[in-house]
Design a protein around this motif. Structure first.
Motif, short mmCIF file in Angstrom:
data_model
loop_
_atom_site.label_atom_id
_atom_site.label_comp_id
_atom_site.label_asym_id
_atom_site.label_seq_id
_atom_site.Cartn_x
_atom_site.Cartn_y
_atom_site.Cartn_z
N LEU A 51 0.82 -1.36 -0.24
CA LEU A 51 -0.44 -0.29 -0.10
C LEU A 51 1.51 1.87 0.15
O LEU A 51 1.80 1.65 0.46
N ASN A 52 1.00 2.21 -0.76
CA ASN A 52 1.75 3.46 -1.16
C ASN A 52 0.68 4.40 -0.86
O ASN A 52 -0.50 4.77 -1.81
N LYS A 53 1.31 4.57 0.30
CA LYS A 53 -0.02 5.60 0.96
C LYS A 53 0.75 6.90 0.22
O LYS A 53 -0.30 8.37 0.83
N SER A 54 1.44 7.51 -0.54
CA SER A 54 1.28 9.45 -1.24
C SER A 54 0.27 8.70 -1.83
O SER A 54 0.11 10.61 -2.33
N ASN A 55 -0.43 7.72 -2.52
CA ASN A 55 -1.15 7.87 -3.96
C ASN A 55 -2.83 7.60 -3.36
O ASN A 55 -3.47 6.14 -4.02
N ASN A 56 -2.23 6.42 -2.22
CA ASN A 56 -3.49 5.05 -1.84
C ASN A 56 -3.43 3.82 -3.15
O ASN A 56 -4.61 3.11 -2.87
N ARG A 57 -1.99 3.55 -3.96
CA ARG A 57 -2.20 2.94 -4.14
C ARG A 57 -2.16 1.37 -3.93
O ARG A 57 -1.23 1.44 -3.09
N THR A 58 -2.74 0.66 -4.48
CA THR A 58 -2.09 -0.61 -3.79
C THR A 58 -1.78 -1.95 -5.20
O THR A 58 -1.87 -2.05 -6.56
N ASN A 59 -0.81 -2.81 -4.71
CA ASN A 59 -0.46 -3.86 -5.62
C ASN A 59 -0.37 -5.11 -5.30
O ASN A 59 0.27 -5.30 -4.31
N TYR A 60 -1.09 -5.97 -5.89
CA TYR A 60 -1.90 -7.43 -5.13
C TYR A 60 -1.05 -8.28 -5.61
O TYR A 60 -0.86 -8.15 -7.14
N ALA A 61 -0.12 -9.32 -5.12
CA ALA A 61 0.05 -10.39 -6.24
C ALA A 61 -1.10 -10.93 -6.93
O ALA A 61 -2.33 -11.34 -6.81
N ASP A 62 -1.18 -11.64 -7.72
CA ASP A 62 -1.45 -12.28 -8.97
C ASP A 62 -2.67 -13.54 -7.85
O ASP A 62 -3.41 -13.66 -8.41
N SER A 63 -1.61 -13.76 -6.83
CA SER A 63 -2.17 -15.40 -5.93
C SER A 63 -2.77 -14.68 -5.39
O SER A 63 -4.05 -15.92 -4.54
N VAL A 64 -2.80 -13.33 -4.97
CA VAL A 64 -4.13 -13.45 -3.62
C VAL A 64 -5.49 -12.72 -4.38
O VAL A 64 -6.06 -12.31 -3.26
N LYS A 65 -4.96 -12.10 -5.24
CA LYS A 65 -5.91 -11.12 -6.12
C LYS A 65 -7.70 -11.35 -5.58
O LYS A 65 -8.27 -12.22 -5.91
N GLY A 66 -8.88 -10.47 -5.02
CA GLY A 66 -9.86 -11.04 -5.71
C GLY A 66 -10.11 -11.33 -3.84
O GLY A 66 -11.54 -12.03 -3.94
N ARG A 67 -9.23 -12.28 -3.01
CA ARG A 67 -9.64 -12.87 -2.18
C ARG A 67 -8.68 -11.88 -0.46
O ARG A 67 -9.28 -12.08 0.39
N PHE A 68 -7.98 -11.15 -0.74
CA PHE A 68 -7.19 -10.51 -0.20
C PHE A 68 -7.02 -9.03 -0.18
O PHE A 68 -7.40 -8.38 -0.93
N THR A 69 -7.04 -8.99 0.88
CA THR A 69 -7.38 -7.11 1.35
C THR A 69 -7.03 -6.10 2.50
O THR A 69 -6.37 -6.28 3.15
N ILE A 70 -5.65 -4.91 2.19
CA ILE A 70 -4.54 -4.90 3.02
C ILE A 70 -5.84 -3.17 3.65
O ILE A 70 -6.38 -3.00 2.38
N SER A 71 -5.87 -3.58 4.52
CA SER A 71 -6.38 -1.70 4.87
C SER A 71 -5.44 -0.83 6.38
O SER A 71 -4.62 -1.86 6.37
N LEU A 72 -5.73 0.19 6.35
CA LEU A 72 -4.57 1.07 7.30
C LEU A 72 -5.38 2.11 7.90
O LEU A 72 -6.60 2.55 7.96
N ASP A 73 -5.37 1.59 9.60
CA ASP A 73 -6.14 2.24 9.98
C ASP A 73 -5.29 3.13 11.16
O ASP A 73 -4.74 3.18 12.34
N ASN A 74 -6.15 5.06 10.68
CA ASN A 74 -4.40 5.38 10.74
C ASN A 74 -4.50 6.19 12.70
O ASN A 74 -3.81 5.92 13.11
N ALA A 75 -5.48 5.82 13.09
CA ALA A 75 -6.14 5.92 14.32
C ALA A 75 -5.10 5.16 15.90
O ALA A 75 -4.69 5.33 16.22
N LYS A 76 -5.56 3.88 14.66
CA LYS A 76 -4.79 2.70 15.49
C LYS A 76 -3.29 2.23 14.92
O LYS A 76 -2.27 1.44 15.94
N ASN A 77 -2.69 3.60 14.07
CA ASN A 77 -1.36 3.30 13.11
C ASN A 77 -1.25 1.25 13.34
O ASN A 77 -0.39 1.09 13.94
N THR A 78 -2.80 0.81 12.76
CA THR A 78 -2.15 -0.32 12.14
C THR A 78 -2.82 -0.63 11.22
O THR A 78 -3.52 -0.19 10.67
N VAL A 79 -2.47 -1.50 10.00
CA VAL A 79 -2.33 -2.53 9.07
C VAL A 79 -2.66 -3.46 9.11
O VAL A 79 -2.46 -4.23 10.19
#
Length: 124
Positions: A51-79
């Motif tokens: 997850l590139n925070k400068s533009n909020n773009r993500t890059n997923y490996a083909d093996s996990v596309k559509g199944r995995f999701t990355i997210s960031l909670d800024n308040a908890k400083n947790t990904v």
């Protein structure tokens, strides 16, 4: 020095879900590119998603596309890594990583900070 601590791994049946967490301190993750990697026994470490925070773009490996999701909670400083429709081949130790530079790649040598890893086992 950024510290990363993963949690949330475990044993899950095929088709199930898990959510991994990566808590960071003492610096805010909003300034970093954040990624998840995994390594199965006897295999090389593999990039899962970044997850590139400068533009909020993500890059997923083909093996996990559509199944995995990355997210960031800024308040908890947790990904998070939400993993759905898990398969036995997803079994690995999962690591979060970060670098203070905008990236869109999943090359592990470009990441400076690493957690200790959390084990995910997908098995019936």
């Amino acid at each position: 020095q950024l510290q990363l601590v993963e949690s949330g791994g475990g044993l899950v049946q095929p088709g199930g879900s898990l959510r991994l967490s990566c808590a960071a301190a003492p610096f805010s993750l909003q300034y970093y590119t954040i990624a998840w990697f995994r390594q199965a026994p006897g295999k090389e470490r593999e990039g899962v998603v970044c997850l590139n925070k400068s533009n909020n773009r993500t890059n997923y490996a083909d093996s996990v596309k559509g199944r995995f999701t990355i997210s960031l909670d800024n308040a908890k400083n947790t990904v998070y890594l939400q993993m759905n429709s898990l398969k036995p081949e997803d079994t690995a130790t999962y690591y979060c990583a970060a670098v203070l530079f905008p990236l869109a790649t999943l090359r592990d040598y470009e990441y400076d900070y690493w957690g200790q890893g959390t084990q995910v086992t997908v098995s019936s």
